[in-house]
Scaffold this motif. Sequence first.
Motif, short mmCIF file in Angstrom:
data_model
loop_
_atom_site.label_atom_id
_atom_site.label_comp_id
_atom_site.label_asym_id
_atom_site.label_seq_id
_atom_site.Cartn_x
_atom_site.Cartn_y
_atom_site.Cartn_z
N TYR A 34 11.45 -29.40 21.22
CA TYR A 34 9.82 -29.29 21.56
C TYR A 34 9.40 -30.67 21.90
CZ TYR A 34 8.96 -31.67 16.76
OH TYR A 34 9.46 -32.74 16.22
N ASP A 35 10.22 -31.16 21.91
CA ASP A 35 9.44 -32.77 21.58
C ASP A 35 9.34 -33.10 22.85
OD1 ASP A 35 11.90 -33.09 20.58
OD2 ASP A 35 11.46 -34.92 19.57
N TRP A 36 10.53 -32.68 23.81
CA TRP A 36 11.01 -33.17 24.95
C TRP A 36 9.64 -33.27 26.17
CZ3 TRP A 36 16.00 -34.29 26.25
CH2 TRP A 36 16.18 -34.83 27.34
N GLU A 37 9.49 -34.66 26.79
CA GLU A 37 8.86 -34.63 27.29
C GLU A 37 9.17 -34.65 29.33
OE1 GLU A 37 6.81 -38.94 27.33
OE2 GLU A 37 6.86 -38.53 25.56
N GLY A 38 8.19 -33.56 30.07
CA GLY A 38 8.17 -33.64 30.88
C GLY A 38 8.82 -32.33 31.21
N TYR A 39 9.21 -31.94 32.70
CA TYR A 39 9.66 -29.94 33.31
C TYR A 39 10.86 -30.36 34.31
CZ TYR A 39 5.19 -29.34 31.27
OH TYR A 39 4.22 -29.57 30.27
N GLU A 55 10.44 -19.74 29.56
CA GLU A 55 11.51 -20.42 30.55
C GLU A 55 11.04 -21.23 31.46
OE1 GLU A 55 15.99 -19.97 33.04
OE2 GLU A 55 14.99 -18.16 31.43
N ALA A 56 10.05 -20.31 32.25
CA ALA A 56 9.25 -20.71 33.71
C ALA A 56 8.20 -21.57 32.93
CB ALA A 56 9.12 -20.20 34.42
N TYR A 57 7.92 -21.82 32.19
CA TYR A 57 7.40 -23.19 31.28
C TYR A 57 7.69 -24.04 31.12
CZ TYR A 57 4.51 -25.37 28.13
OH TYR A 57 3.65 -26.70 27.18
N ASP A 58 8.84 -23.99 30.11
CA ASP A 58 9.94 -24.99 30.19
C ASP A 58 10.32 -25.91 30.74
OD1 ASP A 58 11.33 -26.56 27.55
OD2 ASP A 58 12.33 -24.88 27.47
N HIS A 101 -0.87 -16.29 27.89
CA HIS A 101 0.82 -15.77 27.02
C HIS A 101 0.55 -15.86 25.19
CE1 HIS A 101 4.86 -16.47 26.14
NE2 HIS A 101 5.10 -15.65 26.96
N PRO A 102 1.30 -14.81 24.40
CA PRO A 102 1.25 -14.79 23.08
C PRO A 102 1.74 -16.21 22.12
CG PRO A 102 2.16 -13.12 24.14
CD PRO A 102 2.07 -14.02 25.19
N ASP A 103 2.54 -16.53 23.63
CA ASP A 103 3.16 -17.39 22.37
C ASP A 103 3.59 -18.42 23.01
OD1 ASP A 103 4.80 -18.78 20.20
OD2 ASP A 103 6.00 -17.55 20.49
N LEU A 104 3.04 -19.10 24.24
CA LEU A 104 3.90 -20.35 25.00
C LEU A 104 3.69 -21.13 24.65
CD1 LEU A 104 4.38 -20.38 28.31
CD2 LEU A 104 2.26 -20.91 28.41
N ARG A 105 5.26 -21.25 24.62
CA ARG A 105 6.06 -23.07 23.84
C ARG A 105 7.26 -22.80 24.75
NH1 ARG A 105 9.00 -21.12 19.04
NH2 ARG A 105 8.48 -19.45 18.39
N ARG A 106 7.81 -23.90 24.44
CA ARG A 106 9.25 -24.29 24.55
C ARG A 106 10.48 -23.24 24.08
NH1 ARG A 106 10.07 -28.43 28.11
NH2 ARG A 106 8.63 -30.47 27.60
N ILE A 107 11.38 -23.13 25.01
CA ILE A 107 12.46 -21.72 24.57
C ILE A 107 14.19 -22.88 24.69
CG2 ILE A 107 12.46 -20.78 26.57
CD1 ILE A 107 12.79 -18.54 25.34
#
Length: 158
Positions: free
Chosen positions: A134-139, A112-115, A124-130
């Motif tokens: 997945y294709d959102w640009e920016g934070y 979540e903090a990454y996203d 991290h074993p699976d750092l991806r958007r939550i």
Amino acid sequence: MTFQEISENLQKKFGDAVVLVKADAAVDPFIVVAAQSVCDIALHLREDAAMQFDYLMCLSGVDRKGTFEVVYHLASMTHKHKLVLKVSVPADRPEVPTVESVWKTANWHEREAYDLFGIIFTGHPDLRRILLPYDWEGYPLRKDYETPEFYNGMRVPY
């Protein structure tokens, strides 16, 4: 253990990795630790019999304009005490080692903090958007974030 006892324990064991102890904070006292030592310190906080911080209640990202913080709210179910631990990293290189191997709940909190902030949790074993596609640009929780007018050809309703 009291906050003072916990902070003294960490300072004795980890020395300069304990960057700041703020016992008189407005809300909760907190300890700031060096990013590269956070996993070792987390493991010590969990494994030390006098502390046993076995519960990561929350992990949050904070944008401080120029730096990012990761804030860990910890609790001991055994001893009924709590602790706030913080890590600060520069915004141009927001990398913090994962604590997922210490507390499994960190897996989703770090994602979540990454996203939302773009904080990279190394190892991290699976750092991806939550939360976002997945294709959102920016934070979107960064202070310098500008909401796009369109996403996939659709007007973003703001």
